[in-house]
Scaffold this motif. Structure first.
Motif, PDB file in Angstrom:
ATOM      1  N   THR A 149       0.812  -1.209   0.000  1.00  0.00           N
ATOM      2  CA  THR A 149       0.000   0.000   0.000  1.00  0.00           C
ATOM      3  C   THR A 149       0.849   1.264   0.000  1.00  0.00           C
ATOM      4  O   THR A 149       2.020   1.254   0.382  1.00  0.00           O
ATOM      5  CB  THR A 149      -0.933   0.021   1.225  1.00  0.00           C
ATOM      6  OG1 THR A 149      -0.138   0.015   2.423  1.00  0.00           O
ATOM      7  CG2 THR A 149      -1.856  -1.186   1.219  1.00  0.00           C
ATOM      8  N   PHE A 175      -0.750   6.765   3.799  1.00  0.00           N
ATOM      9  CA  PHE A 175      -1.688   7.868   3.603  1.00  0.00           C
ATOM     10  C   PHE A 175      -0.998   9.237   3.611  1.00  0.00           C
ATOM     11  O   PHE A 175      -1.434  10.151   2.911  1.00  0.00           O
ATOM     12  CB  PHE A 175      -2.798   7.824   4.654  1.00  0.00           C
ATOM     13  CG  PHE A 175      -3.899   6.860   4.321  1.00  0.00           C
ATOM     14  CD1 PHE A 175      -4.852   7.170   3.366  1.00  0.00           C
ATOM     15  CD2 PHE A 175      -3.962   5.615   4.937  1.00  0.00           C
ATOM     16  CE1 PHE A 175      -5.855   6.277   3.034  1.00  0.00           C
ATOM     17  CE2 PHE A 175      -4.966   4.714   4.617  1.00  0.00           C
ATOM     18  CZ  PHE A 175      -5.915   5.050   3.663  1.00  0.00           C
ATOM     19  N   VAL A 233      -8.195   6.951  -5.985  1.00  0.00           N
ATOM     20  CA  VAL A 233      -7.405   5.907  -5.342  1.00  0.00           C
ATOM     21  C   VAL A 233      -8.071   4.554  -5.545  1.00  0.00           C
ATOM     22  O   VAL A 233      -9.302   4.438  -5.519  1.00  0.00           O
ATOM     23  CB  VAL A 233      -7.209   6.173  -3.831  1.00  0.00           C
ATOM     24  CG1 VAL A 233      -6.498   7.505  -3.609  1.00  0.00           C
ATOM     25  CG2 VAL A 233      -8.518   6.120  -3.071  1.00  0.00           C
ATOM     26  N   GLU A 234      -7.233   3.557  -5.782  1.00  0.00           N
ATOM     27  CA  GLU A 234      -7.678   2.165  -5.875  1.00  0.00           C
ATOM     28  C   GLU A 234      -7.428   1.521  -4.524  1.00  0.00           C
ATOM     29  O   GLU A 234      -6.295   1.501  -4.026  1.00  0.00           O
ATOM     30  CB  GLU A 234      -6.896   1.435  -6.965  1.00  0.00           C
ATOM     31  CG  GLU A 234      -7.079  -0.066  -6.994  1.00  0.00           C
ATOM     32  CD  GLU A 234      -8.498  -0.501  -7.325  1.00  0.00           C
ATOM     33  OE1 GLU A 234      -9.105  -1.190  -6.473  1.00  0.00           O
ATOM     34  OE2 GLU A 234      -8.993  -0.144  -8.412  1.00  0.00           O
ATOM     35  N   THR A 235      -8.492   1.001  -3.903  1.00  0.00           N
ATOM     36  CA  THR A 235      -8.359   0.393  -2.583  1.00  0.00           C
ATOM     37  C   THR A 235      -8.115  -1.109  -2.643  1.00  0.00           C
ATOM     38  O   THR A 235      -7.813  -1.729  -1.619  1.00  0.00           O
ATOM     39  CB  THR A 235      -9.629   0.631  -1.745  1.00  0.00           C
ATOM     40  OG1 THR A 235     -10.712  -0.148  -2.288  1.00  0.00           O
ATOM     41  CG2 THR A 235     -10.001   2.106  -1.715  1.00  0.00           C
ATOM     42  N   GLU A 286     -12.418   7.781   3.527  1.00  0.00           N
ATOM     43  CA  GLU A 286     -13.198   6.559   3.296  1.00  0.00           C
ATOM     44  C   GLU A 286     -12.347   5.381   2.833  1.00  0.00           C
ATOM     45  O   GLU A 286     -12.726   4.224   3.045  1.00  0.00           O
ATOM     46  CB  GLU A 286     -14.307   6.829   2.271  1.00  0.00           C
ATOM     47  CG  GLU A 286     -15.282   5.679   2.159  1.00  0.00           C
ATOM     48  CD  GLU A 286     -16.661   6.131   1.711  1.00  0.00           C
ATOM     49  OE1 GLU A 286     -17.416   5.255   1.253  1.00  0.00           O
ATOM     50  OE2 GLU A 286     -16.983   7.327   1.824  1.00  0.00           O
ATOM     51  N   ALA A 287     -11.223   5.650   2.202  1.00  0.00           N
ATOM     52  CA  ALA A 287     -10.369   4.568   1.714  1.00  0.00           C
ATOM     53  C   ALA A 287      -9.711   3.836   2.885  1.00  0.00           C
ATOM     54  O   ALA A 287      -9.019   4.445   3.700  1.00  0.00           O
ATOM     55  CB  ALA A 287      -9.300   5.134   0.787  1.00  0.00           C
ATOM     56  N   HIS A 288      -9.914   2.532   2.975  1.00  0.00           N
ATOM     57  CA  HIS A 288      -9.303   1.766   4.066  1.00  0.00           C
ATOM     58  C   HIS A 288      -7.830   1.497   3.803  1.00  0.00           C
ATOM     59  O   HIS A 288      -7.042   1.270   4.721  1.00  0.00           O
ATOM     60  CB  HIS A 288     -10.056   0.457   4.296  1.00  0.00           C
ATOM     61  CG  HIS A 288      -9.919  -0.545   3.186  1.00  0.00           C
ATOM     62  ND1 HIS A 288     -10.566  -0.418   1.975  1.00  0.00           N
ATOM     63  CD2 HIS A 288      -9.187  -1.682   3.113  1.00  0.00           C
ATOM     64  CE1 HIS A 288     -10.258  -1.443   1.194  1.00  0.00           C
ATOM     65  NE2 HIS A 288      -9.419  -2.216   1.853  1.00  0.00           N
ATOM     66  N   GLN A 289      -7.461   1.516   2.512  1.00  0.00           N
ATOM     67  CA  GLN A 289      -6.066   1.408   2.111  1.00  0.00           C
ATOM     68  C   GLN A 289      -5.952   1.911   0.674  1.00  0.00           C
ATOM     69  O   GLN A 289      -6.954   2.018  -0.043  1.00  0.00           O
ATOM     70  CB  GLN A 289      -5.559  -0.031   2.202  1.00  0.00           C
ATOM     71  CG  GLN A 289      -6.229  -0.989   1.220  1.00  0.00           C
ATOM     72  CD  GLN A 289      -5.661  -2.394   1.289  1.00  0.00           C
ATOM     73  OE1 GLN A 289      -4.946  -2.763   2.224  1.00  0.00           O
ATOM     74  NE2 GLN A 289      -5.967  -3.220   0.290  1.00  0.00           N
ATOM     75  N   VAL A 290      -4.733   2.215   0.241  1.00  0.00           N
ATOM     76  CA  VAL A 290      -4.496   2.656  -1.134  1.00  0.00           C
ATOM     77  C   VAL A 290      -3.404   1.778  -1.721  1.00  0.00           C
ATOM     78  O   VAL A 290      -2.259   1.810  -1.266  1.00  0.00           O
ATOM     79  CB  VAL A 290      -4.065   4.139  -1.186  1.00  0.00           C
ATOM     80  CG1 VAL A 290      -3.712   4.533  -2.621  1.00  0.00           C
ATOM     81  CG2 VAL A 290      -5.172   5.042  -0.651  1.00  0.00           C
TER      82      VAL A 290
END
Length: 257
Positions: A76, A79, A100-102, A133-137
């Motif tokens: 990842t 952030f 972003v792609e999660t 809102e993104a839990h990961q990128v």
């Protein structure tokens, strides 16, 4: 001896429209070698191709088990780096939009218009909401209207190349931004090491700049007949275009199918 086939999808293995032809599917099933898909696409775009084995997705950030349909590894972008890169690109690329792609979906700010209807994404009101809102990128995407993507890539690499890896797959004004040090080749090399496969036993196929790392690493590399000029220049071997099942043609010849 070829023990592993590494192939890109769009513009390489697939026909226009993202279709895997019957000829290519049959050839991949017939070869006596591991087949590894190496793509900018996230796992959800590869899980319905009726292929088995392994897919390296999101330009190397994710490894997906096609047989069991599960992500086995993900790298990842921190952030703080996502925010820093977004701010830096806004300063050097006019009207740039960020997404972003999660790994599960794409979240974007309203200014990101880099996808057509075949690539659904969720647009949020503010970029800060995207980050919240993104839990990961696993991958960032940057898009600018009417931008020449090769020039845009040069500008972005100069501005943020010390923080992330920047490339593109030919989309109009669309950059793909990965975690630092992550590339298709780096992940493929790690995968090959675990399988005891040397790079001289790998054949690779690709068509766009994001394939250059793999094509440069593999012992044998083919640029597609429809490839980006940079890719054609980098490869001695050229395959017929994807519209003519170029990957299948080369493999049929090499494996005498």
């Amino acid at each position: 001896m070829i023990r592993l086939i590494a192939t890109d999808l769009d513009g390489t293995l697939l026909q226009p429209g993202g279709v895997l032809s019957d000829r290519t599917r049959a050839t991949l099933h017939a070869v006596d070698a591991d087949v590894v898909v190496v793509t900018a696409r996230p796992p959800r775009f590869v899980q319905n191709l009726e292929l088995t084995g392994t897919a390296i997705c999101s330009n190397g950030a994710m490894i997906y088990d096609l047989t069991n349909r599960e992500v086995t590894h993900a790298q990842t972008v921190p952030f703080d780096v996502v925010r820093k890169v977004s701010e830096a690109l806004a300063e050097v690329i006019p009207n740039v939009g960020i997404a972003v792609e999660t790994g599960l979906e794409v979240l974007s700010e309203p200014g990101f218009q880099g996808f057509g209807p075949k690539n659904p994404h969720r647009t949020l009101e503010l970029l800060d909401h995207v980050f919240e809102e993104a839990h990961q990128v696993v991958q960032m995407l940057a898009w600018a209207p009417d931008a020449e993507v090769d020039h845009m890539m040069e500008i972005a690499r100069e501005a943020v190349g010390q923080h992330v890896s920047v490339t593109h797959s030919g989309g109009l004004g669309l950059l793909e931004i990965s975690p630092p040090g992550v590339s298709k080749a780096a992940t493929l090399e790690s995968l090959c090491n675990t399988r005891g496969i040397g790079k001289d036993e790998v054949i690779a196929f690709g068509d766009m700049p994001n394939d250059l790392s793999v094509l440069g690493w593999a012992g044998t590399a083919y640029a597609m007949g429809n490839a980006h000029p940079l890719v054609k220049q980098a490869c001695t071997n050229h395959a017929p275009p994807n519209t003519e099942d170029g990957v299948a043609q080369i493999l049929e010849s090499l494996f005498r199918l």
